[in-house]
Design an enzyme around this catalytic site. Structure first.
Site, PDB file in Angstrom:
ATOM      1  N   VAL A 469       0.838  -1.196   0.000  1.00  0.00           N
ATOM      2  CA  VAL A 469       0.000   0.000   0.000  1.00  0.00           C
ATOM      3  C   VAL A 469       0.873   1.246   0.000  1.00  0.00           C
ATOM      4  CG1 VAL A 469      -1.822   1.228   1.246  1.00  0.00           C
ATOM      5  CG2 VAL A 469      -1.710  -1.273   1.368  1.00  0.00           C
ATOM      6  N   LYS A 544       4.753   6.318  14.608  1.00  0.00           N
ATOM      7  CA  LYS A 544       4.608   6.599  16.046  1.00  0.00           C
ATOM      8  C   LYS A 544       3.255   7.167  16.435  1.00  0.00           C
ATOM      9  CE  LYS A 544       8.641   8.848  15.911  1.00  0.00           C
ATOM     10  NZ  LYS A 544       9.510   8.131  14.984  1.00  0.00           N
ATOM     11  N   ALA A 576      14.739   2.571  16.373  1.00  0.00           N
ATOM     12  CA  ALA A 576      14.813   1.711  15.173  1.00  0.00           C
ATOM     13  C   ALA A 576      14.942   0.237  15.579  1.00  0.00           C
ATOM     14  CB  ALA A 576      15.953   2.157  14.256  1.00  0.00           C
ATOM     15  N   LEU A 578      17.010  -1.122  17.703  1.00  0.00           N
ATOM     16  CA  LEU A 578      17.524  -1.427  19.049  1.00  0.00           C
ATOM     17  C   LEU A 578      16.419  -2.061  19.895  1.00  0.00           C
ATOM     18  CD1 LEU A 578      19.568   1.856  19.788  1.00  0.00           C
ATOM     19  CD2 LEU A 578      20.420  -0.357  18.978  1.00  0.00           C
ATOM     20  N   GLY A 629      21.193  14.547   4.610  1.00  0.00           N
ATOM     21  CA  GLY A 629      19.951  13.766   4.727  1.00  0.00           C
ATOM     22  C   GLY A 629      19.723  13.221   6.133  1.00  0.00           C
ATOM     23  N   GLU A 632      14.935  15.977   9.116  1.00  0.00           N
ATOM     24  CA  GLU A 632      13.646  16.083   8.426  1.00  0.00           C
ATOM     25  C   GLU A 632      13.809  17.160   7.359  1.00  0.00           C
ATOM     26  OE1 GLU A 632      10.841  14.318   8.953  1.00  0.00           O
ATOM     27  OE2 GLU A 632      11.932  13.129  10.434  1.00  0.00           O
ATOM     28  N   ASP A 643       9.427  14.702  18.255  1.00  0.00           N
ATOM     29  CA  ASP A 643       9.621  13.282  17.943  1.00  0.00           C
ATOM     30  C   ASP A 643      10.150  12.529  19.170  1.00  0.00           C
ATOM     31  OD1 ASP A 643       9.585  11.259  15.881  1.00  0.00           O
ATOM     32  OD2 ASP A 643      11.771  11.235  16.109  1.00  0.00           O
ATOM     33  N   LYS A 647       8.489   9.483  21.377  1.00  0.00           N
ATOM     34  CA  LYS A 647       9.187   8.235  21.702  1.00  0.00           C
ATOM     35  C   LYS A 647       9.153   7.971  23.207  1.00  0.00           C
ATOM     36  CE  LYS A 647      12.249   8.228  17.704  1.00  0.00           C
ATOM     37  NZ  LYS A 647      13.507   8.761  17.155  1.00  0.00           N
ATOM     38  N   GLY A 765      18.241   4.617  10.252  1.00  0.00           N
ATOM     39  CA  GLY A 765      18.914   3.975   9.121  1.00  0.00           C
ATOM     40  C   GLY A 765      17.996   2.905   8.577  1.00  0.00           C
TER      41      GLY A 765
END
Ligand code: ADP
Ligand code: ASP
Ligand code: MG
Length: 786
Positions: A469, A544, A576, A578, A629, A632, A643, A647, A765
């Site tokens: 999707v 999130k 990520a 971890l 990169g 954001e 963010d 978290k 990553g």
């Protein structure tokens, strides 16, 4: 008007208590205007057939005895169900009819179909009267006034018109099984034919659905009354149901599906004994996986037939009122005929039919095409092991091209043998269907890794990627998308995405287990989670938003998932790949108590803080990170700390705390006014950011500290501390030793008091994030094994 047709078979009407239960189902599940098609009560048709046989054999005493049997049964039903005048009139009418039957028998004027029709006439009349007595508007209809056959063909246009008499203000109770011909004579639709009556009436009335209420909860892998381990299927495709019926399985009459061709009328098989249990839906091709079935044929003769004429099998089956199975073997045509009717068929075919074998017992294997041959061989081997004499064992293709197996033996398949065959041949095909939403960097990497990972997962459970999707398009393939060329398939077969089509596609997925993996960063998409849960989908999210949504919404989602025994994994939404969520869960499950959780949860802010030493203005570093990169698109989103706040909330909830975002104090890593305006206006004011950070750095250096953007949850104090802010930390603390860009989680607990448990590593990553999602998928798959 939206009407429905409900059909109740003989098994649902076998006693007064059953009529009562059926009336309750009608009252609670039907609305005025619906049609209720009924079979003869219990085994009444069998008794009428017996009567016919006695009559044919000129056994007048036998005839009278059977009439008495019929009378007792009907009188019992009427007396238990109806009262006062209704009862009196019903008994009188029954008496008149039975007397007429006796007279006609005496005068040698009985007509078979007309005689058999009584069963359905009695049950329709009694049910309608019982509903009336319960003060519901109901009327009985004789299907001979609705269904006309001319030259053996149904007269669709006329029938459609006739069906207009069915009244929208009442329950229309219609006799199943019977119709009339052009001369006004009664004809029947064959044994078990009321299923067919129901779908015909549904077609003529443009009904939305047909429910076949019977004495099992749906369509099973084999007769559930013989094999306890039979598997109930939620969905069976029309082609397989049809094949099953043509092999003589009683759960649906062989012609039931014909009237539904080219319509969207929904067909459901469910239990009148347990109306709340999950049922089976018979769906169009493509909306259900191919299932496995075993069905048996009792005492049949095998007849070779020369030059079978088109339509002849139908005629013959009409003649004997039973399903007839025919097949080709070595260029010869064979018919399987219930032994009691073989002579009628052979006579009818005068010279074109030869009896090849008699008194055979058959095992039909309906399954996915590619394994029909193998299963037939396997069945033969098992039967040989039990010393069953096999006469024929072969696999065949039927007209639509479905391959099935047939084993013909000299002995009946008793319950034990059928149970063994079922155990050996039918697997409870637990499968997990995977739908991946979001095919950006992480999503694409996840798919690439999936090809290898499937090998590992398939050791646990068959897992298939069935849906992809994106924000504008989606690709669904219920048999599985070929991962190595998904892009090609996407380009040729993806269709437009909208929420409704996605939910419909998930609904159609016929899998025991389904999971939606959300690798989007879309809040709108996360709002669909309750709909995914309603479609029985497990959830894995890297996104999130749902995990940090307002408590009320979040709790409602958790509750919905819990009720349906669905799992939700979101390991990659923090750190990520971890294993922070795992660690927190593990500690708690093993009796530890977390007292403080501290960390750097943003790779971007980790990099910026580690690299910033005052040698270049902070904004220059920020622009460098943007160019590489690491940020954001608007790096102020990173600096805002939102963010990190999300978290921390996810982890706090993992620890069982009832918090909302607002409960976590947030201090951005920039002066508040820089958040306003567009990117260009920010660039004009960047020296404000530089001054802000430079002040913080000078201050920290003075105290021999380093800057880190820290999230903290402290449960030790009276009042919970939950905050996200730029902090200056001691150089010997784990947070200080962080590698630029890494995430770190520092856990203090009862068992890790002074010497903290530290988890550190890359917190972003595409490779590690995708791998983290695989970890969730592996965990989910593992948890589904029974
Ligand atoms: P009704 O009287 O409702 O028309 P039938 O007796 O014609 O019911 O058909 C239902 C019966 O079919 C069940 O009682 C069950 O014993 C039998 N049956 C055989 N195979 C299956 C199957 N695969 N799934 C469900 N029922 C089956
Ligand atoms: N009463 C008929 C029979 O016993 C039709 C039906 O039950 O569907 O075959
Ligand atoms: Mg039936």
């Amino acid at each position: 008007m939206n009407t429905a047709v409900h059909k109740f078979g003989g098994s649902s009407l076998s006693s007064a208590a059953r009529y009562h239960a059926v009336a309750n189902i009608i009252i609670s599940h039907c609305q005025a205007g619906d049609s209720v098609v009924v079979s003869a009560a219990g085994k009444t048709t069998n008794t009428l057939v017996k009567l016919w046989l006695c009559y044919q054999q000129n056994d007048s005493q036998g005839t009278l005895d059977v009439i008495k049997l019929l009378k007792n049964h009907q009188v019992e039903l009427i007396s238990e169900l109806l009262i006062d005048e209704l009862q009196e009139t019903a008994l009188q009418k029954l008496n008149d009819e039975l007397e007429l039957i006796a007279t006609l028998a005496q005068q040698q004027e009985l007509v078979e179909a007309q005689l058999l029709a009584h069963g359905e006439v009695w049950s329709a009349r009694l049910l309608a009267q019982y509903l009336t007595q319960l003060e519901h508007k109901a009327n009985a209809f004789d299907a001979r006034d609705l269904l006309l056959l001319s030259g053996g063909q149904l007269q669709h246009e006329k029938n459609q018109k006739s069906c207009q008499v069915l009244n929208s203000e009442q329950f229309n109770v219609v006799t199943g099984f019977i119709a009339k011909n052009e001369s006004g004579e009664t004809v029947t639709l064959g044994r078990n034919g009321s299923d067919y009556s129901a779908t015909l009436i549904a077609r003529y009335c443009n009904a939305q659905s047909v429910t076949i209420w019977t004495d099992t909860q749906g369509v099973y892998s084999t007769d559930p009354r013989k094999v306890k381990q039979a598997i109930k299927y939620a969905k069976v495709c029309r082609e397989q149901a049809n094949l099953l019926a043509r092999l003589g399985n009683p759960v649906l009459h062989a012609k039931t599906l014909t009237p539904l061709k080219d319509t969207n009328i929904k067909l459901v098989v469910r239990s009148s004994f347990d109306s709340h249990s999950a049922c089976t839906e018979i769906v169009k091709k493509g909306n259900a996986k191919q299932k496995h079935f075993l069905t048996t044929l009792d005492n049949h003769d095998l007849v070779k037939i020369e030059q079978l004429i088109e339509g002849e099998v139908g005629e013959l089956s009409q003649l004997i009122q039973h399903t007839l199975h025919h097949f080709e073997l070595d260029s010869e045509t064979y018919l399987l005929i219930p032994a009691a009717y073989t002579h009628i068929v052979i006579n009818h075919l005068s010279g074109r039919a030869n009896l090849v074998e008699s008194n055979l017992f058959g095992l039909g294997i309906v399954c996915p095409n590619d394994i029909a041959h193998q299963l037939t061989q396997q069945a033969a081997k098992i039967l040989q092991k039990y010393n069953i004499n096999i006469r024929f064992a072969f696999s065949q293709k039927d007209m639509p091209g479905n391959e099935y197996g047939l084993v013909l033996c000299e002995q009946a398949f008793d319950t034990d043998l059928l149970t063994i065959l079922h155990e050996e041949l039918i697997s409870d095909s637990q499968e997990l269907a995977v739908v991946v939403a979001g095919l950006g960097n992480v999503g694409a990497t996840f798919i690439t890794q999936l090809e290898k990972q499937l090998v590992r997962l398939n050791y646990l459970l068959p897992v298939k990627l069935v849906g992809l999707v994106r924000s504008e398009n989606m690709l669904f393939c219920s048999d599985g998308i070929k991962i190595h060329n998904w892009l090609e398939q996407w380009q040729t077969s993806a269709i437009a995405y909208d929420n409704k089509s996605l939910i419909a596609a998930l609904e159609q997925l016929d899998y025991e287990h389904k999971v939606v993996i959300d690798i989007t960063a879309s809040e709108d998409f996360s709002l669909l989670y309750p709909d995914f849960a309603a479609q029985d989908c497990h959830l894995i999210s890297a996104n999130k938003y749902a995990g940090t949504a307002h408590t009320t919404w979040y709790n409602a989602l958790k509750e919905k998932l819990y009720e349906r025994n669905l799992k939700w994994r979101y390991n990659t939404s923090v750190g990520a790949g971890l294993p922070i969520n795992f660690a927190l869960n593990d500690l708690q499950y093993s009796g530890d108590k977390i007292e403080r959780l501290l960390g750097v949860f943003s790779g971007t802010l980790s990099w910026l803080c580690c690299e910033y030493d005052g040698s270049v203005p902070f904004s220059e570093l920020l622009l460098k990170a943007k160019d590489m990169g690491y940020t954001e698109p608007d790096p102020r989103e990173d600096l805002s700390g939102r963010d990190v706040q999300r978290k921390l909330l996810i982890l706090a909830r993992e620890l069982g705390l009832t918090l909302d975002l607002d409960d976590i104090s947030l201090t951005p890593m920039m002066p508040a006014d820089l958040a306003q305006g567009d990117w260009l206006s920010f660039l004009e004011k960047r020296d404000k950011l530089d001054a802000f950070m430079s002040d913080k750095l000078i201050q920290a250096k003075k105290e021999d500290l380093v800057l880190r953007y820290v999230a903290e949850l402290n449960l030790q104090q009276d009042k919970l501390v939950a905050k996200v802010a730029l902090s200056a930390v001691k150089k010997d603390e784990p947070l200080a030793g962080l590698k630029a860009g890494d995430n770190i989680f520092v856990i203090n607990s009862l068992w890790y008091q002074d010497n903290a448990l530290v988890i550190q590593g890359p917190g972003a990553g595409q490779e590690v994030t995708a791998a983290g999602i695989h970890s969730d998928l592996y965990w989910l798959t593992h948890s589904l094994i029974k």
